[in-house]
Design an enzyme around this catalytic site. Structure first.
Site, PDB file in Angstrom:
ATOM      1  N   SER B 152       0.831  -1.197   0.000  1.00 38.58           N
ATOM      2  CA  SER B 152       0.000   0.000   0.000  1.00 38.58           C
ATOM      3  C   SER B 152       0.873   1.258   0.000  1.00 38.58           C
ATOM      4  O   SER B 152       1.758   1.394  -0.845  1.00 38.58           O
ATOM      5  CB  SER B 152      -0.939  -0.059   1.210  1.00 38.58           C
ATOM      6  OG  SER B 152      -1.901   0.934   1.144  1.00 38.58           O
ATOM      7  N   ARG B 222     -11.711   6.731  10.235  1.00 40.18           N
ATOM      8  CA  ARG B 222     -11.334   5.315  10.239  1.00 40.18           C
ATOM      9  C   ARG B 222     -12.439   4.451   9.625  1.00 40.18           C
ATOM     10  O   ARG B 222     -12.161   3.485   8.923  1.00 40.18           O
ATOM     11  CB  ARG B 222     -11.047   4.868  11.675  1.00 40.18           C
ATOM     12  CG  ARG B 222     -10.632   3.426  11.804  1.00 40.18           C
ATOM     13  CD  ARG B 222      -9.413   3.124  10.966  1.00 40.18           C
ATOM     14  NE  ARG B 222      -8.850   1.812  11.273  1.00 40.18           N
ATOM     15  CZ  ARG B 222      -7.843   1.275  10.621  1.00 40.18           C
ATOM     16  NH1 ARG B 222      -7.287   1.946   9.637  1.00 40.18           N
ATOM     17  NH2 ARG B 222      -7.371   0.100  10.947  1.00 40.18           N
ATOM     18  N   ASP B 317      -9.131  -6.145  -4.519  1.00 37.39           N
ATOM     19  CA  ASP B 317      -8.697  -4.863  -3.957  1.00 37.39           C
ATOM     20  C   ASP B 317      -9.216  -3.749  -4.863  1.00 37.39           C
ATOM     21  O   ASP B 317      -8.753  -3.597  -5.985  1.00 37.39           O
ATOM     22  CB  ASP B 317      -7.166  -4.849  -3.891  1.00 37.39           C
ATOM     23  CG  ASP B 317      -6.610  -3.570  -3.280  1.00 37.39           C
ATOM     24  OD1 ASP B 317      -7.395  -2.632  -3.030  1.00 37.39           O
ATOM     25  OD2 ASP B 317      -5.387  -3.519  -3.057  1.00 37.39           O
ATOM     26  N   HIS B 350      -8.323  -4.871  -0.173  1.00 38.06           N
ATOM     27  CA  HIS B 350      -7.001  -4.275   0.036  1.00 38.06           C
ATOM     28  C   HIS B 350      -6.278  -4.908   1.236  1.00 38.06           C
ATOM     29  O   HIS B 350      -5.065  -5.068   1.235  1.00 38.06           O
ATOM     30  CB  HIS B 350      -7.164  -2.767   0.245  1.00 38.06           C
ATOM     31  CG  HIS B 350      -5.872  -2.022   0.310  1.00 38.06           C
ATOM     32  ND1 HIS B 350      -4.958  -2.036  -0.717  1.00 38.06           N
ATOM     33  CD2 HIS B 350      -5.328  -1.234   1.268  1.00 38.06           C
ATOM     34  CE1 HIS B 350      -3.908  -1.292  -0.383  1.00 38.06           C
ATOM     35  NE2 HIS B 350      -4.108  -0.802   0.811  1.00 38.06           N
ATOM     36  N   ASP B 351      -7.052  -5.247   2.251  1.00 38.59           N
ATOM     37  CA  ASP B 351      -6.489  -5.853   3.465  1.00 38.59           C
ATOM     38  C   ASP B 351      -5.727  -7.150   3.203  1.00 38.59           C
ATOM     39  O   ASP B 351      -4.940  -7.582   4.045  1.00 38.59           O
ATOM     40  CB  ASP B 351      -7.604  -6.152   4.472  1.00 38.59           C
ATOM     41  CG  ASP B 351      -7.629  -5.136   5.599  1.00 38.59           C
ATOM     42  OD1 ASP B 351      -6.788  -4.222   5.578  1.00 38.59           O
ATOM     43  OD2 ASP B 351      -8.480  -5.269   6.495  1.00 38.59           O
TER      44      ASP B 351
END
Lengths: 204, 387
Positions: B152, B222, B317, B350-351
């Site tokens: 990332s 967040r 992602d 994405h994680d």
């Protein structure tokens, strides 16, 4: 990877490797575990890339130090600039492609020369199987008609026609059986067709 | 439990000002870092691991022996016998300036004013971080990294290393990253920033003096961020339309499991993360665009690189989609750089770059096996020359 090692692993690739000039920039479409590029890099000081889609084969290529791009052949070719390679290899992969014609045109776009191999459907045991009324199943076509990944069946004569059509001139054509060239009745006795092709430059 | 056991961070102070891309400078600064493994005599086995938005120098191992939750953020990737094997490599994790995990940041005292920097902390870029990391490498005697690696935002730093210091890394490992943010990415970042900036507790960035934290803003920031880290499928599978109490509440409390999850993530985050840091780091993300000074031509931007590359992306992602990695690969192919690219069909969005996936781990492991092989070959060659 040295030559004897390649010959024991893949006799067909060892034969084809003779057609790749030392120090050339090579693209290997459907490069598998990267064995061919590994040999060309270490044995013939070539450079280049492999295109491969199979998850399980990517780490094998990486471990061999092969620059592998995980894409299907068509998407991989689309990422590459024109005239980028001295030689494009498309070995035992063409018969699995949906768009054979556009793939061959893309090969002609990115490369100067190409080496294309595919199972020869006109190999005599295949003809015998058809005369008996069954789809051929052999060492070079080891699948049943309902589970084969091979979408395209072509013979040496068929391919020559298409190659001409997409702007590739046939430099050499060899039929291999068990990795050895067959000179007498090649379209009958060869199980693997291998073509060495060159991009036809437009005459002015 | 981590195979590395308990690790302790170190600090290094730099008295020479750090010139920044903005034209400003950081007068002096401290970097917090951790190392794992042993630097070899040739100093050729060092790997720098760059962190993403909310992570830190604490890459692997436990920071607190009694707290199993104090595990480093990439402990599944880095450690003895792990894909980045600390039995072979000397791995360095550095907290970037502007962050809130020990390196000089907005909560620290500005030497010019004697007060916390707060909102006056200079805006830092990916390139500024890389410059600061390079100075740390200088101090550790590392002239060339075996690899610089990140996922990332960390991947952006690795990429910036290959452009800025082409001779100082042999391999560049860029995972789930991009060479520039899309308008959509920037939009999400700005929603997060607005949430913080408009929180009455923010006090123009000087909330430290007021003894408060813009908790609401951080929480929303967040929550928004977290949505973009997960895939639609992943969320559907984990939460679906599941209800917290089995029935609709007909109020604005928590009905759905996803609400509960996001609020929990937001709450947790607002307790440890600094609001000014969030603003700074999202800006660094937005600004990163190495092709910008080459008329948008990434091929030109990467023309001076010398490293070999590994890139990996994940199919689900949508924050930094495979197309983003493909654009980098394409630019590298145009430059005839050595590059391997894996596109991993993982469901976690994405994680996924932080999660265990056999195919992904195998790709990274094989790459570092290869780097190790090269390292030994060059050591053997150097040995022969010396003899």
């Amino acid at each position: 990877m040295d030559y004897p090692h390649l010959q024991t692993l893949r006799a067909d690739l060892a034969f084809i490797a003779h057609w790749v000039n030392p120090r050339s920039h090579v693209l290997d479409l459907g490069c598998g575990d990267g064995v061919m590029l590994d040999f060309l890099q270490t044995g013939k000081q070539c450079s280049g890339y492999g295109i491969e889609i199979d998850d399980a084969l990517i780490p094998k290529c990486i471990q061999r130090g092969v620059s592998v791009i995980q894409q299907d052949v068509e998407a991989g070719l689309a990422m590459l600039p024109d005239n980028a390679f001295d030689t494009v290899l498309c070995l035992s992969a063409l018969q699995m492609m949906k768009n054979v014609e556009s793939t061959l045109r893309a090969i002609a776009r990115v490369g100067n020369e190409a080496i294309v191999s595919f199972p020869n459907f006109a190999y005599w045991p295949h003809r015998v199987a058809l005369i008996r009324g069954r789809m051929p199943v052999s060492k070079s076509l080891p699948y049943q008609w309902y589970d084969t990944p091979n979408l395209r069946c072509a013979t040496i004569v068929d391919f020559k026609e298409l190659a001409q059509e997409v702007g590739l001139e046939v430099l050499e054509c060899v039929a291999l059986d068990e990795g050895r060239p067959v000179t007498f009745l090649p379209n009958w006795r060869g199980s693997l067709a291998v073509f060495r092709l060159k991009k036809r430059t437009a005459s002015r | 439990m981590s195979a590395l056991g308990v690790v302790s961070p170190q600090t290094m102070h730099f008295a020479t000002p750090l010139p920044l891309q903005s034209g400003a400078q950081l007068r002096d600064y401290t970097l917090m870092y951790e190392t794992y493994g042993t630097l070899n005599a040739q100093k050729s086995n060092a790997v720098l691991v760059c962190h993403a938005l909310n992570a830190s120098h604490h890459v692997a191992g436990l920071s607190n022996a009694d707290d199993p939750k104090s595990l480093g953020w990439w402990d599944n990737m880095v450690g003895p016998g792990k894909p980045l094997d600390t039995n072979r490599y000397f791995v360095i994790g550095v907290n970037n300036v502007g962050s809130c995990f020990g390196s000089t940041g907005p909560m620290h005292i500005n030497p010019d004013t004697g007060k916390p920097y707060g909102a006056s902390f200079p805006v830092v870029t990916v390139e500024d971080w890389v410059d600061a990391q390079a100075r740390l490498a200088d101090q550790l005697g590392i002239t060339q990294f075996a690899a610089v690696m990140g996922g990332s935002l960390g991947g952006m730093q690795a990429l910036a290393w290959s452009i800025r210091y082409p001779d100082r890394l042999r391999h560049c490992v860029v995972i789930a990253s991009t060479a520039k943010l899309s308008a959509q990415n920037i939009a999400f970042n700005d929603v997060a920033r607005q949430a913080i900036l408009t929180d009455p507790g923010f006090h123009g960035g000087n909330f430290y003096a007021h003894g408060v934290v813009p908790r609401h803003g951080l929480r929303v920031a967040r929550m928004v961020g977290h949505i973009t880290y997960l895939s639609d499928d992943d969320m559907a599978e984990k939460f679906g339309r599941g209800l917290r109490n089995g029935k609709y509440q007909f109020d604005f409390g928590i009905d759905f499991e996803i609400e509960s999850y996001l609020r929990y993530q937001g709450d947790k985050f607002s307790e440890y993360f600094d609001a000014n840091t969030y603003l700074l780091i999202t800006k660094a993300l937005d600004y990163f665009d190495p092709a910008r000074e080459h008329d948008g031509d990434l091929t030109k931007a990467l023309a001076g690189t010398k490293a070999q590359f590994l890139l990996a992306s994940f199919t689900t992602d949508w924050r930094f989609a495979p197309e983003c990695s493909q654009a980098i690969v394409k630019a590298l192919l145009n430059n005839k750089r050595r590059v391997a690219y894996a596109e991993i069909d993982a469901p976690h969005g994405h994680d996924a770059f932080l999660l265990e996936d056999e195919r992904y781990m195998n790709v990274v492991r094989s790459y570092y096996d290869r780097v190790w092989q090269e390292l030994n070959e060059s050591n053997a060659a150097a040995g022969k020359e010396a003899a």
